[in-house]
Write an enzyme that holds these catalytic residues in place. Structure first.
Site, PDB file in Angstrom:
ATOM      1  N   ASP A 450       0.836  -1.198   0.000  1.00 18.66           N
ATOM      2  CA  ASP A 450       0.000   0.000   0.000  1.00 18.66           C
ATOM      3  C   ASP A 450       0.875   1.254   0.000  1.00 18.66           C
ATOM      4  O   ASP A 450       2.066   1.201   0.349  1.00 18.66           O
ATOM      5  CB  ASP A 450      -0.883  -0.025   1.264  1.00 18.66           C
ATOM      6  N   ASP A 513     -10.967   1.581  -3.081  1.00 18.37           N
ATOM      7  CA  ASP A 513     -11.545   1.296  -1.763  1.00 18.37           C
ATOM      8  C   ASP A 513     -13.064   1.376  -1.826  1.00 18.37           C
ATOM      9  O   ASP A 513     -13.743   0.993  -0.885  1.00 18.37           O
ATOM     10  CB  ASP A 513     -11.021   2.294  -0.722  1.00 18.37           C
TER      11      ASP A 513
END
Ligand code: GLA
Length: 692
Positions: A450, A513
């Site tokens: 990430d 997301d």
């Protein structure tokens, strides 16, 4: 033979299955563009036009169609290269030296060597021609043998000339939770610039261009190119005064300077580019096949379970083991522990940089969870955010100079974290060692990497916008040498790193997301224009969705996620019996169809009704699938005629509808089509078909 050279005229013709790209060297040594479009076989028909200026205010260089315009002379148009030589000369004047042809198994490469007339700077224009894919890769290599440093201030990887005006430009806009929002803009006079200045993310725009002449999925001219880089890119589209449209793409010159020392060379990121006379569908198929055959790791991607939406930072070994057992029960193949497993990571403000296992969360170590996952027969994956450090972390206390910073300024935090300066060798080594240890100590199959903030306060070097991401690539490439079976997922606060630079080095994209199944239909549709389905991670998550607050039936959520590489992100411990049963059924179904989804051709089918249907066909070999979604029926008459694509006219196909089977010819299914009727909100179905 995909590179044809007419020596007498110095014309180079690059031939692919259906297309031609031609350029030549004129009597002044300029590399001049001649043609890009449908295939023309007669190389002898190409001639170098004689140049005459329109007027003293429209000088020759402005009108000349150059393959690689440099800064200098009476050139005011966009240039691909601007340098400053050691004596402050800020102009490149090149001569044509020669060409090379390099034949490889899958492509032929043409290299045009140019050299500055005064300074020992070699400029190589590379064209790799992938004949059967109707694609090329273009890039530039600069080589400095001048004995002194050359400052490179601007480097775009190539210029494209599209011989029309009044065209449409397509790219994406968006932000966190809303990636891949397609926009189409009419190209008129003036310039369209798309770029990324953040160093790590591209939620906002994406490094590609699609330029069409009112094309559809199946018809019309489409010119396209995708840049192979994740750092700061820029692209310029311009309709000129002289009846054409120019496009360039490459490194962003915003806050950029590359010191090319004597003896050094620099290779620009490549642009994968092509032309389709059959609309957007053909463009996507060409790019997807290229990505599947040359960029992506082979093999089908596993069904994943990820605990992030279920547990957030509150990770405990006991609960993760329970989740793993349940994940196994419903059919997942890979279990991924997300953020929160390490150091003092209880929220966003601590832990990053301190990559040791949290003893309270894992009193018997991480091994306990890994062995449980492995004994269940699942693969094991883990989340990391290696480029970052929290101010509270021990790593920062020990190495405050490891972050990007200016000594006299306070460094910004974003999501409570700083960015490590990966251009420093010791930082790069630290990250490599940390990950190498993690992969060596535990039986890990999957890394979710990430990166949750942009870069700022970038030290004195102005090439970090490019070198930072190169360091990320290098680390992962090195890790893969030692741990070749580990899959890497590229995530940057969702879909902030979706590009052809990272693809291939990483294996999966975390697309967004935003896991709302309806929003995802738009995100996935746009994603599929350029990027391969095999790398498109899509999760089924709980309702109401954390972002949209929408409640969508589980079947629709599964169908939406089954259009990519399926993942489950629900709190599966809270599943009812029906939800467990439906999940098992859907995951089972996905495993049966995933080869078609992940490796087949996707067709974005036309919605011929006045209802808001979304219809997608996937086809591989003799088998295919049709996903049909109706998020909300809005008029009484709610059926839609589905017309398939990519079938053989005279072959018969059997379609398994929900209540019956039908057998029809390819010609019938593609032209007449068949009706599907969905009713109610968030209705969806998957129809399988195969050759009779
Ligand atoms: C980012 C990612 C999420 C999740 C969190 C964890 O937002 O996009 O999927 O991993 O970080 O902090």
């Amino acid at each position: 033979m995909s590179v044809i050279i007419q020596e007498s005229q110095k014309v180079f013709l690059l031939q692919t299955k259906s297309n031609s790209y031609a350029f030549g060297i004129d009597d002044q040594g300029l590399v001049r563009h001649l043609y890009w479009g449908n295939r023309i076989d007669a190389v002898e028909d190409f001639e170098m036009p004689v140049l005459t200026e329109v007027s003293t205010n429209d000088p020759v260089f402005e009108i000349t169609r150059e393959e690689f315009p440099v800064y200098g002379s009476l050139r005011y148009k966009e240039h691909c290269l601007k340098v400053t030589f050691a004596d402050s000369t800020r102009e490149v004047v090149y001569d044509y030296v020669n060409y090379e042809v390099n034949k490889q198994e899958h492509y032929d490469e043409l290299i045009i060597n140019l050299k500055d007339r005064h300074y020992d700077l070699l400029i190589q224009l590379h064209y790799k021609v992938y004949e059967s894919y109707d694609l090329m890769e273009r890039f530039v290599v600069l080589q400095n043998s001048s004995g002194e440093t050359i400052e490179v201030e601007k480097l775009h990887s190539g210029q494209f000339h599209i011989p029309y005006t009044g065209m449409n430009f397509t790219n994406v806009h968006g932000h966190w939770g809303a990636e891949q929002q397609r926009f189409v803009q009419k190209i008129s006079y003036g310039k369209i610039v798309i770029e990324n200045r953040r160093g790590i993310s591209s939620h906002n725009h994406n490094p590609y261009f699609i330029i069409d002449r009112d094309a559809t999925e199946t018809s019309g001219d489409v010119y396209f190119g995708a840049l192979r880089m994740s750092g700061n890119f820029s692209g310029v589209v311009e309709q000129t005064q002289y009846g054409e449209t120019l496009v360039q793409m490459g490194l962003n010159s915003h806050d950029f300077k590359l010191d090319l020392k004597s003896g050094e060379s620099f290779t620009s990121p490549a642009i994968i580019c092509g032309y389709s006379s059959n609309g957007f569908g053909q463009m996507s198929h060409n790019l997807h096949s290229f990505a599947n055959d040359f960029i992506l790791r082979k093999g089908l991607r596993p069904v994943l379970y990820n605990s992030w939406e279920a547990t957030g930072f509150e990770v405990t070994c006991t609960e993760q083991m329970k989740l793993a057992r349940k994940a196994k029960e419903i059919g997942a193949e890979l279990f991924v522990v997300d953020d929160g497993w390490f150091a003092e990571r209880h929220g966003i403000d601590n832990g990053l940089g301190d990559w040791y296992v949290n003893e309270h969360k894992f009193p018997n170590g991480l091994e306990e969870l890994v062995s449980e996952v492995k004994s269940l027969g699942l693969m094991f994956g883990i989340w990391v955010e290696p480029e970052m450090v929290n101010p509270k972390a021990k790593l920062y206390a020990e190495h405050p100079d490891w972050i990007y910073h200016f000594d006299t300024r306070e460094s910004d935090t974003s999501r409570g974290q700083y960015v490590l300066d990966l251009t420093k060798d010791e930082v790069k080594q630290y990250i490599y060692n940390m990950l190498d240890n993690l992969l060596s100590d535990y039986d890990i199959d999957y890394i979710k990497w990430d990166a949750n903030r942009p870069i700022s306060q970038t030290n004195t070097q102005r090439d970090i916008w490019y070198r930072h991401i190169e360091a990320v690539y290098d680390i992962v490439k090195e890790l893969k040498k030692k741990h070749p079976n580990v899959l890497f997922e590229a995530c940057a606060s969702g879909g902030g790193r979706i590009d052809y630079g990272i693809l291939g080095i990483f294996d999966d994209f975390w697309t967004s997301d935003n896991t709302d199944a309806y929003d995802r239909l738009f995100i996935q549709d746009t994603y599929s224009y350029i990027y391969p389905i095999k790398a498109m991670r899509a999760w089924v998550t709980d309702c109401p969705n954390f972002l949209s607050n929408r409640i969508i039936p589980m079947k629709f959520r599964y169908h939406s996620a089954m259009m990519g590489t399926l993942g489950i992100g629900c709190n599966i411990l809270k599943f009812t019996e029906e939800e467990t049963a439906l999940s098992k059924e859907m995951i089972e179904q996905y495993k049966e169809i995933r080869e078609i989804v992940q490796e087949g051709d996707i067709y974005r089918l036309e919605n011929s009704s006045s209802n808001d249907y979304f219809i997608y066909e996937y086809k591989k070999g003799e088998e295919g699938l049709i996903f049909v979604f109706l998020p909300q029926g809005k008029i009484g008459h709610s059926s839609v005629t589905v017309r398939l694509r990519g079938l053989s006219e005279n072959t018969d196909y059997i379609l398994k509808l929900e209540d019956r089977e039908i057998k029809k010819s390819g010609g019938f299914l593609m032209n007449h089509g068949f009706d599907v009727c969905l009713t109610g909100d968030y209705a969806s179905t998957v129809i399988k078909f195969k050759n009779a």
